[in-house]
Structure formats: structure tokens, C-alpha cells
Design an enzyme around this catalytic site. Structure first.
Site, short mmCIF file in Angstrom:
data_model
loop_
_atom_site.label_atom_id
_atom_site.label_comp_id
_atom_site.label_asym_id
_atom_site.label_seq_id
_atom_site.Cartn_x
_atom_site.Cartn_y
_atom_site.Cartn_z
N SER A 1 -5.60 40.54 -30.48
CA SER A 1 -6.68 40.72 -29.49
C SER A 1 -6.37 40.11 -28.12
O SER A 1 -7.05 40.41 -27.15
CB SER A 1 -8.00 40.15 -30.03
OG SER A 1 -7.92 38.74 -30.13
N LYS B 1 -10.80 33.64 -27.20
CA LYS B 1 -11.13 34.73 -26.27
C LYS B 1 -11.33 34.16 -24.87
O LYS B 1 -11.47 32.95 -24.67
CB LYS B 1 -12.43 35.44 -26.71
CG LYS B 1 -12.37 36.15 -28.05
CD LYS B 1 -11.52 37.40 -28.02
CE LYS B 1 -11.57 38.15 -29.34
NZ LYS B 1 -10.90 37.43 -30.43
#
Length: 201
Positions: free
Chosen positions: A125, A162
Site C-alpha cells: 500500500s 499510512k
């Protein structure tokens, strides 16, 4: 630095680096917590370094450790960073059940006076930020962040790495891969900010 053990050298380097960074020396307890050794062991190292002429310490005074001789002042600071394995749901992040060993890292990966942990990256990701599966993410412990920083957050007992953005009424955790969707949430717990990536080939 002749005449002292590797551990004594690490203790001396930590005291010197900590003093340079903060303007005052660490306490015996801070040295103990940094190396995760007993206060008695720290006192033994300090006594040995005093006898060998590297340190002085005033009795019954806090923060009185002084580096007298640091002939290897160019030696980098070495930090012992806990490596987290599979993080167990509901367990504190740095509890024993989650530990998968330790890494000894030097500057600029770690800096004196700060606390770190490391996580092994899983998934794709964050590949557009240069973070690949299998990398070791070195995380500086923190509970706040500013927009655009890459953070480690705990959401519903799951940990994610993230990019952080605060929006009106919600928080967006943005992946760095168009194949992944952002995560939106009202509440999360920030546990650290990405400091460095360690990659082995």
C-alpha cells in the site's frame, strides 16, 4: 577507545550524545531505560568508567555525570530499537508478546534522547513512497502528527502505516498506491511517525 568493554563504550557514547543533544547529562534511570538494563548494572558501568578516567559523577546529585575523556567522540550514537513482530490485538504495542528482538541502529536512523520501535512492512500500500514489503520501518514514538506525515496508527486494535491528513470532521489515512483506497475514520491512536526505512538485499 582502549581499556573499556563494548557495553561501556556504548554507555559512554550515549551519555556524551545525550548531553550534547539536551545540554545536560542523562540520569542513571534514563540510561537504564535506554539500554533496558538494571540500575545496578548502569552504576557498575559508570563506576568502571570513572575508575578508567572517562567519567566523573558527584555523589547524591542528579544529572551530575560528566564525560571527562571521550577519545572516540566521532563514534556514532547507537540505539537499541525493539522490533515488533505480529502485533497482538488488545495488547500494548511494545509489550513482550509483540517483541521479535532488537535492532542496533546508529545515527541518522536514530538520535539520542528519542524513543523508537521498528515494524516489518507488510503489503504494497505504500510502494509509491518507496516503502516495500519486507522493509523495516523505523518509527519515532509520537502521539500527534501533522498533515502529510507517514504515521503508524492503531485503529480497532489493527496497526497501519499510512500518510496522515486531518479533514473536516474526519481523518484520512492515505495509501501511496492507487490500487488501495484511503481509510477514513473519526478516531484513531497515533503511536509513531516514520523516521527511516531499513532495507536489506
Amino acid at each position: 577507545m582502549k581499556g573499556i568493554t563494548d557495553r561501556q563504550k556504548e554507555v559512554l557514547t550515549f551519555i556524551s550524545s545525550y548531553t550534547d543533544a539536551n545540554g545536560y547529562p542523562p540520569t542513571v534511570r534514563e540510561i537504564s531505560e535506554h539500554f533496558e538494563i538494571s540500575i545496578r548494572a548502569v552504576q557498575d558501568h559508570i563506576l568502571a568508567l570513572q575508575k578508567k578516567g572517562f567519567l566523573s559523577q558527584a555523589q547524591k546529585r542528579a544529572r551530575s555525570i560528566k564525560v571527562l575523556s571521550d577519545s572516540d567522540a566521532s563514534a556514532p550514537f547507537v540505539g537499541r530499537v525493539p522490533l515488533l513482530g505480529t502485533v497482538a490485538a488488545g495488547k500494548p504495542l511494545l509489550c513482550e508478546e509483540n517483541l521479535d528482538g532488537y535492532l542496533n541502529l546508529t545515527e541518522p536512523f536514530v538520535r539520542p534522547g528519542k524513543s523508537y520501535f521498528a515494524l516489518r512492512v507488510r503489503g504494497q500500500s505504500m510502494i509509491n513512497a518507496g516503502i516495500l514489503e519486507g522493509d523495516l520501518a523505523v518509527i519515532e514514538q509520537a502521539n500527534t502528527a501533522v498533515d502529510g506525515q507517514i504515521i503508524v496508527a492503531v485503529i480497532d486494535d489493527a496497526i497501519t502505516l499510512k500518510r496522515y491528513y486531518k479533514e473536516a470532521g474526519r481523518i484520512r489515512l492515505q495509501p501511496e498506491n492507487p490500487a488501495f483506497q484511503p481509510i477514513y475514520c473519526d478516531d484513531l491512536r497515533i503511536v509513531g511517525i516514520l523516521s527511516n526505512i531499513v532495507r536489506t538485499y
